[in-house]
Design a protein around this motif. Structure first.
Motif, PDB file in Angstrom:
ATOM      1  N   TRP A  88     -18.955 -15.538   3.677  1.00 59.74           N
ATOM      2  CA  TRP A  88     -18.609 -14.497   4.651  1.00 59.74           C
ATOM      3  C   TRP A  88     -19.838 -13.916   5.332  1.00 59.74           C
ATOM      4  CZ3 TRP A  88     -14.364 -14.110   7.144  1.00 59.74           C
ATOM      5  CH2 TRP A  88     -13.208 -14.656   6.584  1.00 59.74           C
TER       6      TRP A  88
ATOM      7  N   ALA B 192      -7.455  -6.441   7.665  1.00 59.19           N
ATOM      8  CA  ALA B 192      -6.981  -5.122   8.124  1.00 59.19           C
ATOM      9  C   ALA B 192      -5.704  -4.665   7.430  1.00 59.19           C
ATOM     10  CB  ALA B 192      -6.763  -5.163   9.635  1.00 59.19           C
TER      11      ALA B 192
ATOM     12  N   PHE C 147       0.798  -1.232   0.000  1.00 52.94           N
ATOM     13  CA  PHE C 147       0.000   0.000   0.000  1.00 52.94           C
ATOM     14  C   PHE C 147       0.832   1.285   0.000  1.00 52.94           C
ATOM     15  CE2 PHE C 147      -2.017  -3.353   2.615  1.00 52.94           C
ATOM     16  CZ  PHE C 147      -3.070  -3.673   1.773  1.00 52.94           C
TER      17      PHE C 147
ATOM     18  N   PRO D  41      -7.603   4.106   4.016  1.00 53.90           N
ATOM     19  CA  PRO D  41      -6.920   4.297   5.299  1.00 53.90           C
ATOM     20  C   PRO D  41      -5.446   4.651   5.129  1.00 53.90           C
ATOM     21  CG  PRO D  41      -8.121   2.220   5.277  1.00 53.90           C
ATOM     22  CD  PRO D  41      -8.162   2.742   3.885  1.00 53.90           C
ATOM     23  N   ASN D  42      -4.877   4.300   3.974  1.00 53.34           N
ATOM     24  CA  ASN D  42      -3.465   4.618   3.720  1.00 53.34           C
ATOM     25  C   ASN D  42      -3.278   5.995   3.112  1.00 53.34           C
ATOM     26  OD1 ASN D  42      -1.647   2.209   4.378  1.00 53.34           O
ATOM     27  ND2 ASN D  42      -3.433   1.287   3.407  1.00 53.34           N
TER      28      ASN D  42
ATOM     29  N   GLU E 100     -12.179  -5.900  12.780  1.00 51.75           N
ATOM     30  CA  GLU E 100     -11.856  -5.537  11.400  1.00 51.75           C
ATOM     31  C   GLU E 100     -11.430  -6.782  10.621  1.00 51.75           C
ATOM     32  OE1 GLU E 100      -8.897  -2.423  10.803  1.00 51.75           O
ATOM     33  OE2 GLU E 100      -9.253  -2.490   8.630  1.00 51.75           O
TER      34      GLU E 100
ATOM     35  N   LEU F 201       1.566  -9.277   6.380  1.00 49.22           N
ATOM     36  CA  LEU F 201       0.876  -8.020   6.716  1.00 49.22           C
ATOM     37  C   LEU F 201       0.611  -7.918   8.224  1.00 49.22           C
ATOM     38  CD1 LEU F 201      -1.512  -7.566   3.648  1.00 49.22           C
ATOM     39  CD2 LEU F 201       0.340  -6.048   4.341  1.00 49.22           C
TER      40      LEU F 201
ATOM     41  N   GLU G  76     -12.303  -2.687   1.585  1.00 50.96           N
ATOM     42  CA  GLU G  76     -11.717  -3.444   0.463  1.00 50.96           C
ATOM     43  C   GLU G  76     -11.428  -4.896   0.855  1.00 50.96           C
ATOM     44  OE1 GLU G  76      -9.140  -1.835  -2.382  1.00 50.96           O
ATOM     45  OE2 GLU G  76      -9.448   0.230  -1.753  1.00 50.96           O
TER      46      GLU G  76
ATOM     47  N   PHE H  82      -8.855  -9.667  12.133  1.00 46.30           N
ATOM     48  CA  PHE H  82      -8.829 -10.966  11.445  1.00 46.30           C
ATOM     49  C   PHE H  82      -8.183 -10.732  10.086  1.00 46.30           C
ATOM     50  CE2 PHE H  82     -10.681 -14.308   8.796  1.00 46.30           C
ATOM     51  CZ  PHE H  82     -10.413 -15.422   9.581  1.00 46.30           C
TER      52      PHE H  82
ATOM     53  N   ASP I  20     -13.726  -7.067  -2.371  1.00 49.65           N
ATOM     54  CA  ASP I  20     -13.179  -7.001  -3.735  1.00 49.65           C
ATOM     55  C   ASP I  20     -11.922  -7.845  -3.898  1.00 49.65           C
ATOM     56  OD1 ASP I  20     -11.165  -5.431  -2.596  1.00 49.65           O
ATOM     57  OD2 ASP I  20     -11.344  -3.790  -4.012  1.00 49.65           O
ATOM     58  N   ALA I  21     -11.408  -8.361  -2.767  1.00 50.81           N
ATOM     59  CA  ALA I  21     -10.198  -9.187  -2.841  1.00 50.81           C
ATOM     60  C   ALA I  21     -10.522 -10.682  -2.738  1.00 50.81           C
ATOM     61  CB  ALA I  21      -9.238  -8.778  -1.722  1.00 50.81           C
TER      62      ALA I  21
ATOM     63  N   SER J 280      -5.513 -12.572   7.043  1.00 51.46           N
ATOM     64  CA  SER J 280      -4.932 -13.871   6.671  1.00 51.46           C
ATOM     65  C   SER J 280      -3.453 -13.810   6.329  1.00 51.46           C
ATOM     66  CB  SER J 280      -5.715 -14.483   5.500  1.00 51.46           C
ATOM     67  OG  SER J 280      -5.690 -13.598   4.403  1.00 51.46           O
TER      68      SER J 280
HETATM   69  C1  LIG Z   1      -7.457  -4.980  -0.571  1.00 52.10           C
HETATM   70  S1  LIG Z   1      -6.642  -5.373   0.912  1.00 52.10           S
HETATM   71  C2  LIG Z   1      -7.326  -4.144   2.006  1.00 52.10           C
HETATM   72  C3  LIG Z   1      -6.518  -3.915   3.255  1.00 52.10           C
HETATM   73  C4  LIG Z   1      -7.060  -2.870   4.220  1.00 52.10           C
HETATM   74  N1  LIG Z   1      -8.408  -3.155   4.643  1.00 52.10           N
HETATM   75  C5  LIG Z   1      -6.999  -1.479   3.621  1.00 52.10           C
HETATM   76  O1  LIG Z   1      -8.057  -0.921   3.323  1.00 52.10           O
HETATM   77  O2  LIG Z   1      -5.884  -0.961   3.463  1.00 52.10           O
HETATM   78  C6  LIG Z   1      -7.493  -6.857   1.379  1.00 52.10           C
HETATM   79  C7  LIG Z   1      -7.034  -7.438   2.685  1.00 52.10           C
HETATM   80  O3  LIG Z   1      -7.866  -8.528   3.048  1.00 52.10           O
HETATM   81  C8  LIG Z   1      -7.065  -9.603   3.498  1.00 52.10           C
HETATM   82  N2  LIG Z   1      -7.828 -10.846   3.279  1.00 52.10           N
HETATM   83  C9  LIG Z   1      -8.242 -11.352   2.116  1.00 52.10           C
HETATM   84  N3  LIG Z   1      -8.893 -12.517   2.294  1.00 52.10           N
HETATM   85  C10 LIG Z   1      -8.897 -12.743   3.627  1.00 52.10           C
HETATM   86  C11 LIG Z   1      -9.425 -13.767   4.445  1.00 52.10           C
HETATM   87  N4  LIG Z   1     -10.057 -14.819   3.926  1.00 52.10           N
HETATM   88  N5  LIG Z   1      -9.262 -13.666   5.770  1.00 52.10           N
HETATM   89  C12 LIG Z   1      -8.609 -12.610   6.320  1.00 52.10           C
HETATM   90  N6  LIG Z   1      -8.078 -11.609   5.597  1.00 52.10           N
HETATM   91  C13 LIG Z   1      -8.219 -11.668   4.261  1.00 52.10           C
HETATM   92  C14 LIG Z   1      -5.815  -9.485   2.640  1.00 52.10           C
HETATM   93  O4  LIG Z   1      -4.710 -10.193   3.169  1.00 52.10           O
HETATM   94  C15 LIG Z   1      -5.618  -7.973   2.634  1.00 52.10           C
HETATM   95  O5  LIG Z   1      -4.920  -7.531   3.757  1.00 52.10           O
END
Ligand SMILES: C[S@@+](CC[C@H](N)C(=O)[O-])C[C@H]1O[C@@H](n2cnc3c(N)ncnc32)[C@H](O)[C@@H]1O
Length: 382
Positions: free
Chosen positions: A232, A97, A57, A67-68, A94, A129, A167, A123, A170-171, A125
């Motif tokens: 989810w 995060a 980020f 947030p960044n 969160e 990070l 976000e 929470f 979307d991931a 993964s």
């Molecule tokens: C697009 S980034 C957004 C990070 C943060 N929320 C931000 O706005 O800067 C998506 C985040 O979700 C985490 N993530 C994705 N799938 C996940 C899961 N199944 N459990 C926990 N975290 C997850 C990723 O590792 C990543 O840190």
């Protein structure tokens, strides 16, 4: 390949290893769904994007998130969070995060405004990070506040307070589908001459897309669908006993999402602050994401939660008085004030993140009037 998307030696090594892992899986099992490909590309425990990279980020990373960009983003949520705390529990959970910037800004704001809280649960993964987040939170927060952060490996039950996701949806890995000649095909990933290629397979006749308006899609239309949404929402249902849920993401309501002009789908890849459409490039070294279907989220959440509002990010931030936060800075202080105005502009300008990012919130067992949804609520469009 664009010149500045060329990988360093180390990045290439990691990407090649992941490519080999995916190749082996395809050789063993045949073509894999895109959802499986995306799961490995982003979340392989050693070489997946969110594990292999920790500077995602930053300026020298790949993309940025609200947030960044500015601590003002988090600070704006504090008044609404306080209301929810009073009615349910003084906790935040969160999901996803990232590097912990939202948590840092929220807890620093709680500290300066003397707002009491019990726990901030995270929470996330990605082990790398989590390491980045822990380091920065330890440095920026008081030992007392840091000790109230709990790192979770599974979601709790009977949670009372605020569940926050920026976000996150979307991931999530998505399947890629193609509507052609009134039929739906799923696009799989295969290998040809050592390269990844798309192949189409018909889907089971009664495959359920949770009421997506597939009949209305034009011919030759590609779209994404994530089974993760339902999983989810079910997790959140089991977790939240009382409180509210905020979902903030790039995306649209269904009519806008499935506009005929978006016939190639919404998948985008991000690397070194550039975007493109090729998920097979630099595997494990670039982000892959898809726009969120907020109508689908509402349909799934409706069964157990009360909708509180659906607005653009700009509307939420302005309704919740982000402009007042600028008053804390001296307009005579050219450097700081200009920096804050520029951050604000990125968060709320329709040409930047203001319009395309939406804020959707739900509640359970509380009666709320949230500031962020006081004007221009577009829940009726979902
Ligand atoms: C697009 S980034 C957004 C990070 C943060 N929320 C931000 O706005 O800067 C998506 C985040 O979700 C985490 N993530 C994705 N799938 C996940 C899961 N199944 N459990 C926990 N975290 C997850 C990723 O590792 C990543 O840190």
């Amino acid at each position: 390949m664009k010149k500045n998307l060329t990988l360093s030696e180390e990045e290439k090594k990691s990407s090649d290893k992941l490519k080999q892992i995916i190749h082996s899986e395809i050789k063993l099992e045949g073509p894999i769904s895109f959802s499986r490909f995306m799961q490995l590309a982003l979340y392989h425990p050693e070489f997946g994007y969110y594990q292999a990279k920790s500077n995602i980020f930053s300026q020298d990373g790949d993309y940025t998130t609200s947030p960044n960009i500015s601590s003002m983003f988090a600070e704006v949520f504090v008044n609404d969070f306080e209301k929810i705390f009073e009615l349910s529990g003084k906790n935040i959970l969160e999901l996803g995060a990232g590097n912990g910037n939202f948590c840092t800004s929220i807890l620093k704001c709680f500290d300066s405004r003397k707002i009491d809280f019990e726990h901030y649960y995270i929470f996330e993964s990605s082990a790398s990070l989590i390491h980045v987040a822990k380091t920065q939170l330890k440095k920026k927060l008081s030992p007392k506040d840091y000790s109230k952060i709990i790192w979770l490996e599974e979601l709790p039950s009977c949670f009372r307070g605020v569940i926050f996701m920026n976000e996150f949806f979307d991931a999530l890995p998505v399947g890629v589908y193609l509507k052609k000649d009134k039929k739906v095909f799923e696009k799989y990933v295969d290998i040809k001459n050592d390269h990844f290629v798309w192949v189409e397979k018909s889907i089971e006749e009664n495959y359920q897309f949770n009421n997506l308006p597939i009949d209305k899609l034009p011919n030759d239309y590609t779209f994404e669908y994530s089974e993760g949404y339902e999983l989810w929402v079910e997790q959140i249902r089991k977790t939240l006993a009382q409180g509210a849920i905020f979902i903030i993401d790039y995306g649209f309501h269904e009519q806008e999402l499935f506009h005929p002009d978006r016939s190639s789908g919404t998948m985008m890849c991000y690397s070194k602050h550039q975007s493109h459409f090729d998920p097979f490039l630099n595997i494990g070294q670039q982000d892959i994401s898809c726009h969120v279907n907020f109508s689908l989220l509402k349909r799934l959440m409706d069964k157990n939660f009360q909708i509180e509002g659906f607005v653009s990010q700009a509307n939420y931030l302005i309704n919740a008085n982000i402009l007042e936060l600028l008053n804390a800075f001296d307009p005579e202080d050219d450097v700081v004030y200009r920096k804050k105005v520029s951050e604000l502009n990125i968060l709320i300008s329709p040409a930047e993140m203001g319009d395309i990012i939406k804020v959707l919130a739900f509640s359970k067992d509380i009666n709320l009037q949230l500031e962020g949804f006081s004007k221009n609520d577009r829940s009726h469009t979902l």
